[in-house]
Design a protein around this motif. Structure first.
Motif, PDB file in Angstrom:
ATOM      1  N   GLY A  79       0.811  -1.206   0.000  1.00 25.22           N
ATOM      2  CA  GLY A  79       0.000   0.000   0.000  1.00 25.22           C
ATOM      3  C   GLY A  79       0.848   1.261   0.000  1.00 25.22           C
ATOM      4  O   GLY A  79       0.524   2.255  -0.664  1.00 25.22           O
ATOM      5  N   ALA A  80       1.958   1.225   0.737  1.00 19.05           N
ATOM      6  CA  ALA A  80       2.852   2.390   0.765  1.00 19.05           C
ATOM      7  C   ALA A  80       3.455   2.640  -0.606  1.00 19.05           C
ATOM      8  O   ALA A  80       3.605   3.797  -1.037  1.00 19.05           O
ATOM      9  CB  ALA A  80       3.954   2.159   1.793  1.00 19.05           C
ATOM     10  N   GLY A  81       3.798   1.551  -1.301  1.00 25.30           N
ATOM     11  CA  GLY A  81       4.348   1.709  -2.645  1.00 25.30           C
ATOM     12  C   GLY A  81       3.352   2.325  -3.600  1.00 25.30           C
ATOM     13  O   GLY A  81       3.695   3.205  -4.404  1.00 25.30           O
ATOM     14  N   ARG A  82       2.104   1.884  -3.510  1.00 29.21           N
ATOM     15  CA  ARG A  82       1.073   2.446  -4.386  1.00 29.21           C
ATOM     16  C   ARG A  82       0.837   3.919  -4.083  1.00 29.21           C
ATOM     17  O   ARG A  82       0.684   4.742  -4.996  1.00 29.21           O
ATOM     18  CB  ARG A  82      -0.234   1.663  -4.219  1.00 29.21           C
ATOM     19  CG  ARG A  82      -0.212   0.273  -4.824  1.00 29.21           C
ATOM     20  CD  ARG A  82      -1.610  -0.332  -4.873  1.00 29.21           C
ATOM     21  NE  ARG A  82      -2.174  -0.516  -3.533  1.00 29.21           N
ATOM     22  CZ  ARG A  82      -2.035  -1.632  -2.827  1.00 29.21           C
ATOM     23  NH1 ARG A  82      -1.346  -2.650  -3.318  1.00 29.21           N
ATOM     24  NH2 ARG A  82      -2.591  -1.739  -1.638  1.00 29.21           N
ATOM     25  N   HIS A  83       0.800   4.268  -2.809  1.00 28.66           N
ATOM     26  CA  HIS A  83       0.510   5.652  -2.439  1.00 28.66           C
ATOM     27  C   HIS A  83       1.652   6.587  -2.796  1.00 28.66           C
ATOM     28  O   HIS A  83       1.436   7.711  -3.258  1.00 28.66           O
ATOM     29  CB  HIS A  83       0.218   5.739  -0.938  1.00 28.66           C
ATOM     30  CG  HIS A  83      -0.150   7.110  -0.477  1.00 28.66           C
ATOM     31  ND1 HIS A  83       0.793   8.027  -0.041  1.00 28.66           N
ATOM     32  CD2 HIS A  83      -1.344   7.744  -0.409  1.00 28.66           C
ATOM     33  CE1 HIS A  83       0.181   9.138   0.291  1.00 28.66           C
ATOM     34  NE2 HIS A  83      -1.114   8.998   0.084  1.00 28.66           N
ATOM     35  N   SER A  84       2.880   6.146  -2.587  1.00 28.94           N
ATOM     36  CA  SER A  84       4.039   7.022  -2.780  1.00 28.94           C
ATOM     37  C   SER A  84       4.527   7.050  -4.222  1.00 28.94           C
ATOM     38  O   SER A  84       5.266   7.959  -4.622  1.00 28.94           O
ATOM     39  CB  SER A  84       5.192   6.559  -1.883  1.00 28.94           C
ATOM     40  OG  SER A  84       5.673   5.284  -2.301  1.00 28.94           O
ATOM     41  N   GLY A  85       4.148   6.036  -5.000  1.00 30.89           N
ATOM     42  CA  GLY A  85       4.688   5.918  -6.354  1.00 30.89           C
ATOM     43  C   GLY A  85       6.090   5.356  -6.388  1.00 30.89           C
ATOM     44  O   GLY A  85       6.736   5.328  -7.439  1.00 30.89           O
ATOM     45  N   ASP A  86       6.575   4.912  -5.228  1.00 30.13           N
ATOM     46  CA  ASP A  86       7.915   4.331  -5.121  1.00 30.13           C
ATOM     47  C   ASP A  86       7.766   2.945  -4.512  1.00 30.13           C
ATOM     48  O   ASP A  86       7.986   2.753  -3.315  1.00 30.13           O
ATOM     49  CB  ASP A  86       8.796   5.230  -4.247  1.00 30.13           C
ATOM     50  CG  ASP A  86      10.237   4.747  -4.176  1.00 30.13           C
ATOM     51  OD1 ASP A  86      10.593   3.828  -4.935  1.00 30.13           O
ATOM     52  OD2 ASP A  86      10.999   5.290  -3.348  1.00 30.13           O
ATOM     53  N   PRO A  87       7.370   1.956  -5.309  1.00 33.75           N
ATOM     54  CA  PRO A  87       6.996   0.656  -4.756  1.00 33.75           C
ATOM     55  C   PRO A  87       8.174  -0.121  -4.185  1.00 33.75           C
ATOM     56  O   PRO A  87       9.317   0.034  -4.610  1.00 33.75           O
ATOM     57  CB  PRO A  87       6.393  -0.080  -5.954  1.00 33.75           C
ATOM     58  CG  PRO A  87       7.017   0.572  -7.144  1.00 33.75           C
ATOM     59  CD  PRO A  87       7.216   2.011  -6.772  1.00 33.75           C
ATOM     60  N   TYR A  88       7.861  -0.945  -3.219  1.00 25.68           N
ATOM     61  CA  TYR A  88       8.829  -1.894  -2.688  1.00 25.68           C
ATOM     62  C   TYR A  88       8.896  -3.105  -3.625  1.00 25.68           C
ATOM     63  O   TYR A  88       7.891  -3.509  -4.214  1.00 25.68           O
ATOM     64  CB  TYR A  88       8.405  -2.382  -1.298  1.00 25.68           C
ATOM     65  CG  TYR A  88       8.498  -1.337  -0.210  1.00 25.68           C
ATOM     66  CD1 TYR A  88       9.627  -1.241   0.593  1.00 25.68           C
ATOM     67  CD2 TYR A  88       7.451  -0.454   0.010  1.00 25.68           C
ATOM     68  CE1 TYR A  88       9.706  -0.295   1.613  1.00 25.68           C
ATOM     69  CE2 TYR A  88       7.513   0.493   1.014  1.00 25.68           C
ATOM     70  CZ  TYR A  88       8.647   0.573   1.813  1.00 25.68           C
ATOM     71  OH  TYR A  88       8.721   1.514   2.807  1.00 25.68           O
TER      72      TYR A  88
END
Length: 319
Positions: A28-37
């Protein structure tokens, strides 16, 4: 090693929520930030594994074929009690190269077996803390917090604490706004700080069997600034003060006064951690009345004053 690579070793008997909870946070953090894990799961041999609940997970690859990740996240589960041959050896040989080493729940047992927790402060699920301490005396086990950071190693308590720790790591990587967005999407709290106890006051005490006493317990939790004297609470339960005090102790395992102390202290800690409210305002909101009364309660229970507690655990809110 890429800055956003995340590897989860999986094994037979792994707890599925220890895997999927943190993965949902990082994805979810990757999707929100545009910098995916770059998230991968791997097992010894690369074959499917059966979780403790009976679900089957199909990993991405063989552990023997993976590069060193930035973050290595070791889940827990029944399989940590009798780990697969070679899993601890793999951790001992490869885990130390990761920038961050994380465990969820009983995953700490695997880290300890690999010597990765020697000389470090660590935690795990409350039911396993004694076992961890006895089996690995070089580990400084702290049974209270939901997660502990010691250098590049972080360990967490039961399954939902893995989500809390993952949110803390996302906040470290991407900032509070991203972590908050993920928490809101998953409908979880941001943020339960690592020092928060594994048991809230409500969980530490037993739930009363009789409805009037359960209602009183709930009232105390919702109104820490109210009149919580035995006389007032007894009136709410429609009992005499003496009968109420005896019944409350018998059904919850603690006295009314001690329960009120726990609730007020827990509420005050949360406000110090999550708000910029002044100590005087917090002391009133939590029923202490004065900052001095709150200071005495903190020193007695935690060995530190409220202002120092805030500096230690949430320096961003310190004026």
């Amino acid at each position: 090693m890429t800055p956003r690579s995340l590897l989860l070793p999986v094994f037979d008997g792994v707890q599925s929520l220890d895997v999927t909870g943190p993965v949902e946070v990082f994805a979810g953090a990757g999707r929100h930030s545009g910098d995916p894990y770059e998230i991968r799961t791997a097992s010894l041999g690369g074959g499917p594994v059966r979780t403790s609940s009976g679900l089957t997970l199909v990993p991405d690859c063989d552990l023997a074929a993976v590069d060193t990740p930035h973050t290595l996240l070791v889940p827990g589960g029944e399989g940590t009690r009798r780990p697969e041959p070679g899993l601890v050896d793999w951790l001992r040989e490869h885990a130390g190269r990761a920038e961050r080493i994380v465990s969820v729940c009983s995953g700490a047992l695997l880290l300890a077996a690999a010597g990765l927790l020697d000389g470090r402060r660590a935690t795990t699920h409350w039911a396993l803390c004694d076992h961890l301490a006895r089996t690995y005396p070089a580990v400084h086990v702290d049974p209270d917090p939901i997660f502990v950071r010691d250098g590049k190693v972080a360990t967490s308590a039961g399954v939902t604490a893995g989500i809390d720790l993952a949110l803390a790591l996302v906040e470290e990587d991407h900032g509070r706004d991203t972590a908050l967005a993920v928490a809101r999407y998953l409908v979880v709290f941001l943020r339960r700080p690592g020092n928060q106890a594994q048991f809230s006051a409500q969980l530490a005490a037993q739930t009363a069997r009789r409805e009037p006493l359960r209602e009183v317990q709930q009232w105390i939790t919702e109104h820490p600034d109210g009149d919580l004297s035995v006389e007032s609470l007894a009136e709410r339960a429609c009992l005499s003060p003496r009968h109420f005090a005896r019944a409350f102790q018998a059904e919850t395992g603690t006295s009314p006064g001690r329960y009120v102390e726990r609730v007020r202290l827990e509420h005050a800690r949360r406000l110090l951690e999550d708000t910029t409210d002044g100590v005087e305002q917090i002391s009133r909101a939590c029923g202490y009345g004065t900052p001095e009364a709150m200071r005495r309660a903190f020193v007695k229970a935690l060995g530190t004053a409220p202002a120092e507690y805030r500096r230690r655990f949430h320096p961003a809110t310190t004026p």
